[in-house]
Design an enzyme around this catalytic site. Structure first.
Site, PDB file in Angstrom:
ATOM      1  N   HIS A 247      -2.748 -12.560   2.643  1.00  0.00           N
ATOM      2  CA  HIS A 247      -2.361 -12.647   4.064  1.00  0.00           C
ATOM      3  C   HIS A 247      -3.153 -13.650   4.921  1.00  0.00           C
ATOM      4  O   HIS A 247      -3.896 -13.274   5.825  1.00  0.00           O
ATOM      5  CB  HIS A 247      -2.364 -11.282   4.752  1.00  0.00           C
ATOM      6  CG  HIS A 247      -3.463 -10.327   4.359  1.00  0.00           C
ATOM      7  ND1 HIS A 247      -4.761 -10.690   4.221  1.00  0.00           N
ATOM      8  CD2 HIS A 247      -3.413  -9.000   4.103  1.00  0.00           C
ATOM      9  CE1 HIS A 247      -5.466  -9.628   3.892  1.00  0.00           C
ATOM     10  NE2 HIS A 247      -4.691  -8.597   3.806  1.00  0.00           N
TER      11      HIS A 247
ATOM     12  N   ASP B  66       2.309  -6.915   2.567  1.00  0.00           N
ATOM     13  CA  ASP B  66       1.186  -6.055   2.972  1.00  0.00           C
ATOM     14  C   ASP B  66       1.730  -4.769   3.611  1.00  0.00           C
ATOM     15  O   ASP B  66       1.189  -4.279   4.617  1.00  0.00           O
ATOM     16  CB  ASP B  66       0.236  -6.779   3.926  1.00  0.00           C
ATOM     17  CG  ASP B  66      -1.087  -6.035   4.115  1.00  0.00           C
ATOM     18  OD1 ASP B  66      -1.372  -5.105   3.329  1.00  0.00           O
ATOM     19  OD2 ASP B  66      -1.831  -6.383   5.044  1.00  0.00           O
TER      20      ASP B  66
ATOM     21  N   HIS C  63       0.885  -1.178   0.000  1.00  0.00           N
ATOM     22  CA  HIS C  63       0.000   0.000   0.000  1.00  0.00           C
ATOM     23  C   HIS C  63       0.918   1.222   0.000  1.00  0.00           C
ATOM     24  O   HIS C  63       1.519   1.533   1.026  1.00  0.00           O
ATOM     25  CB  HIS C  63      -0.868   0.021   1.261  1.00  0.00           C
ATOM     26  CG  HIS C  63      -1.747  -1.189   1.405  1.00  0.00           C
ATOM     27  ND1 HIS C  63      -3.059  -1.230   0.975  1.00  0.00           N
ATOM     28  CD2 HIS C  63      -1.494  -2.404   1.946  1.00  0.00           C
ATOM     29  CE1 HIS C  63      -3.568  -2.426   1.249  1.00  0.00           C
ATOM     30  NE2 HIS C  63      -2.645  -3.152   1.833  1.00  0.00           N
TER      31      HIS C  63
ATOM     32  N   HIS D 178      -8.975  -9.790   0.543  1.00  0.00           N
ATOM     33  CA  HIS D 178      -8.771  -9.647   1.990  1.00  0.00           C
ATOM     34  C   HIS D 178      -9.963 -10.329   2.640  1.00  0.00           C
ATOM     35  O   HIS D 178     -11.106  -9.907   2.461  1.00  0.00           O
ATOM     36  CB  HIS D 178      -8.733  -8.163   2.356  1.00  0.00           C
ATOM     37  CG  HIS D 178      -8.583  -7.907   3.815  1.00  0.00           C
ATOM     38  ND1 HIS D 178      -7.576  -7.126   4.322  1.00  0.00           N
ATOM     39  CD2 HIS D 178      -9.298  -8.327   4.889  1.00  0.00           C
ATOM     40  CE1 HIS D 178      -7.672  -7.079   5.636  1.00  0.00           C
ATOM     41  NE2 HIS D 178      -8.717  -7.799   6.002  1.00  0.00           N
TER      42      HIS D 178
HETATM   43  O1  DOR Z   1      -3.557  -3.834   8.255  1.00  0.00           O
HETATM   44  C1  DOR Z   1      -3.876  -3.538   7.116  1.00  0.00           C
HETATM   45  N1  DOR Z   1      -3.647  -2.301   6.632  1.00  0.00           N
HETATM   46  N2  DOR Z   1      -4.486  -4.439   6.352  1.00  0.00           N
HETATM   47  C2  DOR Z   1      -5.002  -4.128   5.147  1.00  0.00           C
HETATM   48  O2  DOR Z   1      -5.534  -4.983   4.500  1.00  0.00           O
HETATM   49  C3  DOR Z   1      -4.958  -2.742   4.667  1.00  0.00           C
HETATM   50  C4  DOR Z   1      -3.820  -2.040   5.240  1.00  0.00           C
HETATM   51  C5  DOR Z   1      -3.805  -0.550   4.982  1.00  0.00           C
HETATM   52  O3  DOR Z   1      -4.029  -0.160   3.831  1.00  0.00           O
HETATM   53  O4  DOR Z   1      -3.533   0.190   5.905  1.00  0.00           O
END
Ligand code: DOR
Length: 462
Positions: A235, A309, A62, A181
């Protein structure tokens, strides 16, 4: 004359063996492995005592760009990749705007061309109302995407798709592989209510419990089976998911692949005491038994990919009291050192690491030209020093968020140089700032992970 680099006398980690040999790069491609000793080269890299691996392909990051660039952007995220030996990334659609239209996907690709120092690809995000747009994305030429991302369970950003009708339609009417997810929203809400208020960080794993993960994963696998649709479980976090994946492996049911993240391999609920909300992510941390099962699943081939992730938030945001603290941890620059350290401890081999972080993702997503050190492949490479020892520090992180849950951890085995398409993007502790990444291409004819896998797995049969 084409530019040639000779990486001499490395221990080269190839799919079938690790051999002490040399690799010749010519204009971005691996021209030869074990070339003649006198091969002409413009640059010779003495790699004696070092190991050469295929660059890591991280299929879940991300990078917050556009819209949330105070946490990370495509330049800083990709620089962190370069420093960590990650030569390609696939990025998630929960940016602002979300990557849920042809236009948003095109703009992200253009933005990455101007900013990314490593190779890039972007998922198309599903919403409850963008099926027509997903189909347009699939039909649009020169708009490469690895697949469709569905949040069957909400996380950062509002991208939840959990009504059965929408899910059936997406699985039935699209053709790109689907990644999801999986945390069941109904279970999460019921758990939250039952616990009452105010919850603490430890409750995160009670709210987003194993049944939430398992329920949504089973639901997604059912959709994939009924619609004969390629599905990738993002994940995995529980022993139960591993058991299901292992059964499917035995039964040679090839539609579903899966991945695990470093935080689920290295942390469990006992780490909340030490890390507080720095250990908050979705899916949540589970128990030590789950952590061990995930390692077993990876080693047995039930899980094919290790991905990060990478989900940066600022420390200020993370320090908000739970549940205002956001979920997610950064990891893109540490995934390889963490695993090299495990290889040094004898928990896995360098061939395992190359399979989980490079060959696996290249196969799962049908990425053209990547994943292995072999003649004709792209020269996306990482040279590592298995003897180097260093303590991880927040202040050394390239990620804009500037912290890591592994702060203070001593690791042995670090990248010393990274090439993307034959160009050095990390060396001597410095990262290339100029964008030099390439748009990843996905071969839709290749037939997927299982079709090309060695061993007893049979190709998809219709
Ligand atoms: O912990 C997470 N943060 N899991 C996710 O699937 C999204 C991610 C985020 O974009 O912050």
């Amino acid at each position: 004359m084409p530019h040639r680099t000779l990486i001499r006398d490395a221990s080269v980690v190839m799919p079938e063996e690790t051999a002490r040999t040399s690799v010749l790069i010519e204009d971005g491609t691996i021209a030869d492995v074990d070339p003649p000793r006198h091969a002409r080269a413009d640059e010779i890299v003495d790699a004696a005592g070092l190991h050469l691996l295929p660059g890591v392909i991280d299929d879940q990051v991300h990078f917050r760009d556009p819209g949330l660039t105070h946490k990370e952007d495509l330049r800083t995220g990709s620089m962190a990749c370069a420093a960590g030996g990650v030569t390609s990334f696939l990025e998630m659609p929960n940016t602002v705007p979300q990557t849920v239209t042809v236009r948003a996907l095109r703009e992200k690709l253009e933005r990455a061309a101007r900013r990314s120092v490593v190779n890039y690809g972007f998922y198309a995000g599903a919403t409850t109302g963008n099926l027509a747009e997903l189909r347009r994305i699939e039909r649009t030429r020169n708009l490469p995407t690895p697949g469709i991302k569905i949040f069957i369970g909400s996380s950062t950003g509002e991208m939840l798709v959990d009504d059965q009708e929408s899910l059936e339609a997406i699985f039935a009417e699209t053709v790109l592989p689907i990644a999801a997810h999986c945390e069941d929203e109904t279970t999460v809400r019921a758990n939250r209510q039952r616990i009452g208020s105010p919850p603490t960080i430890r409750d995160h794993s009670r709210i987003r419990d194993r049944w939430a993960a398992l329920t949504a994963t089973l639901r997604a696998i059912d959709l994939a089976d009924r619609h004969r649709h390629r599905f990738h479980l993002l994940h995995a976090s529980t022993a139960e998911e591993v058991a299901i994946l292992a059964c499917r492996l035995l039964e040679k049911r090839e539609l579903v692949t899966a991945e695990v993240c470093p935080h689920h391999l290295f942390f469990d609920t006992s780490d909340y005491d030490r890390l507080g909300s720095l250990a908050q992510m979705n899916p949540s941390l589970k128990e030590a038994g789950d952590r061990k099962a995930l390692w077993r699943g990876l080693k047995a081939g039930a899980i094919q990919i290790l991905a990060t992730d990478h989900a940066p938030h600022t420390l200020e945001e993370k320090r908000l009291p739970y549940p205002e603290s956001p979920s997610g941890v950064p990891a893109v620059e540490l995934v390889l050192p963490l695993m090299l350290n495990e290889a040094n401890r004898g928990r896995c081999t360098l061939e395992d690491i190359a399979a989980w972080t490079s060959d696996g993702p290249a196969r799962v997503w049908d990425i053209v030209g990547k994943g292995r050190i072999e003649p004709g492949g792209d020269a996306d490479l990482v040279l590592v020093d298995m003897a180097e020892e260093r303590v991880v520090r927040n202040e050394d992180q390239w990620s804009k968020c500037g912290w890591t849950p592994w702060h203070g951890t001593r690791l042995q085995g670090w990248p010393v140089r990274t090439w993307v398409g034959g160009r050095t993007v990390f060396a001597n502790g410095k990262v290339e700032m100029e964008p030099c990444g390439g748009r990843l291409e996905f071969d839709r004819e290749r037939g997927g992970y299982w079709a090309e896998s060695a061993g007893s797995i049979v190709p998809a049969s219709g």
